[in-house]
Design a protein around this motif. Structure first.
Motif, PDB file in Angstrom:
ATOM      1  N   UNK A  55       0.826  -1.211   0.000  1.00 43.92           N
ATOM      2  CA  UNK A  55       0.000   0.000   0.000  1.00 43.92           C
ATOM      3  C   UNK A  55       0.863   1.265   0.000  1.00 43.92           C
ATOM      4  N   UNK A  56       1.924   1.196   0.785  1.00 43.17           N
ATOM      5  CA  UNK A  56       2.825   2.352   0.819  1.00 43.17           C
ATOM      6  C   UNK A  56       3.450   2.593  -0.560  1.00 43.17           C
ATOM      7  N   UNK A  57       3.800   1.504  -1.251  1.00 40.70           N
ATOM      8  CA  UNK A  57       4.364   1.638  -2.600  1.00 40.70           C
ATOM      9  C   UNK A  57       3.348   2.212  -3.576  1.00 40.70           C
ATOM     10  N   UNK A  58       2.090   1.788  -3.440  1.00 43.72           N
ATOM     11  CA  UNK A  58       1.030   2.332  -4.299  1.00 43.72           C
ATOM     12  C   UNK A  58       0.919   3.835  -4.119  1.00 43.72           C
ATOM     13  N   UNK A  59       0.860   4.252  -2.859  1.00 45.61           N
ATOM     14  CA  UNK A  59       0.755   5.689  -2.564  1.00 45.61           C
ATOM     15  C   UNK A  59       1.969   6.433  -3.106  1.00 45.61           C
ATOM     16  N   UNK A  60       3.147   5.848  -2.889  1.00 44.72           N
ATOM     17  CA  UNK A  60       4.390   6.494  -3.344  1.00 44.72           C
ATOM     18  C   UNK A  60       4.423   6.616  -4.866  1.00 44.72           C
ATOM     19  N   UNK A  61       4.011   5.561  -5.554  1.00 46.54           N
ATOM     20  CA  UNK A  61       4.017   5.582  -7.026  1.00 46.54           C
ATOM     21  C   UNK A  61       3.004   6.582  -7.572  1.00 46.54           C
ATOM     22  N   UNK A  62       1.849   6.674  -6.928  1.00 47.31           N
ATOM     23  CA  UNK A  62       0.871   7.692  -7.330  1.00 47.31           C
ATOM     24  C   UNK A  62       1.430   9.103  -7.084  1.00 47.31           C
ATOM     25  N   UNK A  63       2.141   9.248  -5.969  1.00 54.22           N
ATOM     26  CA  UNK A  63       2.742  10.548  -5.669  1.00 54.22           C
ATOM     27  C   UNK A  63       3.785  10.926  -6.718  1.00 54.22           C
ATOM     28  N   UNK A  64       4.593   9.935  -7.138  1.00 51.72           N
ATOM     29  CA  UNK A  64       5.597  10.190  -8.182  1.00 51.72           C
ATOM     30  C   UNK A  64       4.927  10.552  -9.494  1.00 51.72           C
ATOM     31  N   UNK A  65       3.806   9.870  -9.784  1.00 54.95           N
ATOM     32  CA  UNK A  65       3.058  10.192 -11.008  1.00 54.95           C
ATOM     33  C   UNK A  65       2.576  11.629 -10.990  1.00 54.95           C
TER      34      UNK A  65
END
Length: 300
Positions: A55-65
């Motif tokens: 979940x943390x990776x999902x949030x981080x990847x969305x943030x990078x996007x």
């Protein structure tokens, strides 16, 4: 320039907000900070450490996007108001003596670096003349070609000087530039009779070209009167070069006399890479959703 950058780096605060919320937000709170994460807290509560990391990776990847990764290319200059210059170089056999041709090439390449906003063309002549490069803004291509050209590329025994001047003048046939320049360098005299001198000069005048002529070597090697005549008829100037320093100074003088004073408009090309973090985020999110519903189905 050249490396990856973030256009909106402020979005990288989202993973930090997520971690703070995960720790301090009320467990039964329905206030969700991220669109599409309605069941985020329940999964975090029941899930394993691996799920929490996912979940943390999902949030981080969305943030990078949202931060928008991109790569900026080198600045490109829109060159539309500079000079147009034809470089006319003697490559006959006599230019091999004392490495005159090799030295001239190096000095010409130095000259090219100073003409940032100009279109440059290159004509080579010996037994015959030919346009090696039409007028172009791509000075790097001209420099690379000069590295490959050597004495003998157009023969070694004759000097088609007037033909070279005529062909170079025709490079400006469709030119709309206000400043049209030709720089003719030779250590010999025309002995091909392929184009009469008066025809070459008439063409030069027709297209409004100013010709700077340069005689290299001893005065007996070339005809200074002819070179003076060409320069005078076109509004240019005649130079004599009997040393490397003298030749370098001549090109520097021409550069100053015909200096382009405009400033080019600068542009930066941008290539975006949001599809990579976005794709990974969606794949991870899909995997988490499938895992959750699988757990609900089997009572995990």
């Amino acid at each position: 320039m050249g490396g990856l950058e973030l256009e909106y780096p402020v979005w990288l605060i989202l993973p930090i907000i997520y971690l703070i919320c995960l720790k301090f937000c009320p467990k039964r709170s329905e206030a969700i900070f991220f669109s599409g994460f309605k069941f985020l807290k329940s999964v975090s509560k029941r899930g394993s450490i691996i799920q929490k990391i996912a979940w943390f990776l999902v949030v981080t990847l969305f943030a990078i996007t949202l931060a928008t990764p991109l790569k900026k290319s080198d600045v490109e200059v829109k060159n539309d108001k500079g000079y147009e210059i034809a470089l006319i170089m003697d490559a006959s056999g006599s230019m091999r003596e004392y490495n005159k041709f090799g030295i001239t090439k190096q000095i010409v390449k130095e000259f090219l670096k100073q003409r940032k906003h100009d279109k440059i063309g290159l004509t080579i002549f010996a037994d015959f003349a030919y346009v090696a490069v039409p007028l172009t803004y791509d000075k790097k291509s001209i420099a690379r070609l000069l590295d490959r050209i050597d004495v003998g590329v157009a023969g070694v025994s004759r000097t088609a000087l007037y033909e070279a001047l005529f062909l170079s003048a025709n490079l400006f046939k469709n030119s709309k530039a206000k400043n049209k320049i030709a720089i003719l360098l030779t250590d010999g005299v025309d002995n091909t009779n392929s184009i009469p001198l008066d025809v070459a000069i008439k063409t030069v005048k027709k297209y409004g070209i100013k010709v700077y002529t340069i005689g290299v070597g001893g005065v007996g090697d070339y005809d200074p009167q002819v070179l003076k005549y060409i320069a005078k008829q076109s509004g240019g100037k005649f130079f004599q070069a009997q040393s490397v320093d003298a030749l370098r100074k001549i090109y520097a003088t021409i550069d100053k006399l015909e200096k382009s004073k405009i400033k080019g408009k600068k542009y930066v090309k941008k290539k975006y890479y949001i599809e990579y973090p976005l794709s990974l985020a969606l794949l991870l999110l899909l995997g988490l959703i499938l895992y959750r519903f699988k757990g609900v189905r089997y009572g995990v």
